[in-house]
Design an enzyme around this catalytic site. Structure first.
Site, mmCIF file in Angstrom:
data_model
loop_
_atom_site.group_PDB
_atom_site.id
_atom_site.type_symbol
_atom_site.label_atom_id
_atom_site.label_comp_id
_atom_site.label_asym_id
_atom_site.label_seq_id
_atom_site.Cartn_x
_atom_site.Cartn_y
_atom_site.Cartn_z
ATOM 1 C CB THR A 3 -0.873 -0.018 1.266
ATOM 2 O OG1 THR A 3 -1.792 -1.094 1.172
ATOM 3 C CG2 THR A 3 -1.619 1.292 1.447
ATOM 4 N NE ARG A 32 -9.483 -6.626 3.537
ATOM 5 C CZ ARG A 32 -8.363 -5.912 3.513
ATOM 6 N NH1 ARG A 32 -7.909 -5.438 2.380
ATOM 7 N NH2 ARG A 32 -7.694 -5.682 4.643
ATOM 8 N N GLY A 70 -10.496 -2.799 2.976
ATOM 9 C CA GLY A 70 -9.635 -2.612 4.138
ATOM 10 C C GLY A 70 -9.720 -1.209 4.698
ATOM 11 C CG ASP A 71 -6.229 0.343 6.726
ATOM 12 O OD1 ASP A 71 -5.947 -0.624 5.988
ATOM 13 O OD2 ASP A 71 -5.387 1.178 7.088
ATOM 14 C CB THR A 104 1.022 0.657 5.012
ATOM 15 O OG1 THR A 104 1.255 -0.559 4.298
ATOM 16 C CG2 THR A 104 2.250 0.973 5.843
ATOM 17 N N GLY A 105 -0.747 -1.836 6.304
ATOM 18 C CA GLY A 105 -0.665 -3.065 7.085
ATOM 19 C C GLY A 105 -1.951 -3.862 7.035
ATOM 20 N N GLY A 122 -5.313 -4.288 7.435
ATOM 21 C CA GLY A 122 -6.344 -3.267 7.527
ATOM 22 C C GLY A 122 -7.411 -3.470 8.571
#
Length: 359
Positions: free
Chosen positions: A229, A257, A259-260, A279-280, A282
């Site tokens: 990301t 799906r 994510g964040d 980043t990671g 989410g």
């Protein structure tokens, strides 16, 4: 004289060993050392390209050079906007656009594939001065999702648009629309086939740069690879902050799906005090409302950007999540903590000095 010469040689050996192993310290020590170096500098733009388990012996010199060159290009693009007196929003978009156009990162051109062989992209942006924000999620034909996120913020009354509706809006406002095949990259496709061919293909997904991890709170097995990301945070000449994040999501994901990254307050947030891009993994950033909580720690608890950032990543880690973030405050102080082995990141000062780090 002999003893003196020996002592000098030992000193030289120790110093040379120190320079070689300095970046091999624990993550906290490395980040602390870098923060001390930054204490007397004012930073105006910080970017990231994903956090995870970047094993030193698995990254070739060419790969490292390619990443550093592209991050440098992104920093210079954003810095140019700031030097011309443009806004922090302009700088964030310019920097992220460079990374979206590169197959190196899990954003735009380099997006990973879903379980059914598609590329679904998410992005968000926030203007700290006004707290206006925009985001798009699950788009498949917008060349630069970060531009679409900005268009949502500036040309609609909404904050988030998703799927076909977001694509129709992007085309209506004149953004570049591409065939879904534009996002195809062979290395991403081959990685999906590897996952689909594995015994537990229905349970395996990939996020940002990391190795297989069994979550203490979920039975889902998360196998992650070197993908990333991207995000940027900027401070302009007027003292205004902005943050943006863009991603291709999770390799082999299902069911649409999200994510964040496109969620304001989770993966992206900016106000008059600080700008944050995450980043990671989410799901953990959503559950902890990570980006907003970092800003709240600064505003309500009078934490420094370093303290607030470190506490935010610690909270994510306690729940079993992995990743990192970048944060830039109104005084030009930055933090870039992570609980993985490394995070691609770069910073540029108001004088144009560039710093690049992986580990």
């Amino acid at each position: 004289m002999v003893h003196k010469a020996i002592r000098c040689l030992l000193l030289i050996f120790i110093l040379s060993s120190w320079s070689i192993t300095e970046s091999s310290w624990s993550i906290t020590e490395t980040a602390s050392a870098q923060q001390k170096k930054a204490a007397d500098k004012k930073y105006v733009l910080v970017i990231h390209g994903g956090a995870g388990a970047m094993a030193r012996d698995k990254i070739t010199p060419k790969q490292e050079r390619d990443y550093k060159e592209k991050i440098t290009e992104a920093l210079r693009a954003g810095y140019k906007e700031l030097q011309q007196g443009k806004s922090s929003v302009d700088a964030v978009v310019a920097a992220i656009e460079i990374m979206e156009n590169s197959p190196l990162f899990n954003a735009g051109k380099g997006a990973v594939f879903t379980n059914d062989g598609k590329n679904e992209l998410d992005a968000s942006i926030m203007d700290g001065a006004t707290r206006n924000a925009g985001a798009v999620a699950g788009v498949t034909t917008i060349k630069n999702p970060i531009k679409a996120a900005r268009a949502v913020m500036e040309k609609s009354e909404h904050v988030m648009l998703a799927g076909k509706g977001a694509e129709e809006f992007a085309e209506l406002v004149g953004l570049e629309i591409v065939s879904p095949s534009y996002f195809y990259t062979e290395h991403r496709w081959n990685r999906l086939q590897e996952l689909l061919g594995s015994k537990d293909a229905n349970r395996k997904t990939e996020l940002d740069h990391d190795t297989t991890k069994q979550s203490s709170s979920r039975s889902l097995k998360v196998d992650r690879d070197k993908i990333g990301t991207v995000g940027a945070v900027a401070l302009d000449r007027e003292g205004n902050l902005a943050a943006g994040t863009s991603t291709g999501g999770m390799m082999n994901k299902k069911y649409g799906r999200i994510g964040d990254s496109p969620i304001i307050g989770a993966g992206t947030y900016a106000n008059q005090d600080v700008a944050v891009s995450c980043t990671g993994w989410g799901e953990f950033y959503i559950r902890t409302v990570a980006a907003y909580n970092l800003a709240s720690r600064i505003k309500l608890q009078q934490k420094t950007v370093g303290e607030a950032s470190k506490e935010t990543i610690a909270e994510i880690g306690e729940l079993g999540g992995t990743g990192g973030l970048i944060a830039l405050d109104k005084d030009g102080n930055y933090a870039a903590p992570f609980n993985t082995a490394g995070m691609y990141r770069g910073m540029i000062t108001e004088d144009g000095d560039i710093e690049l780090y992986i580990f």
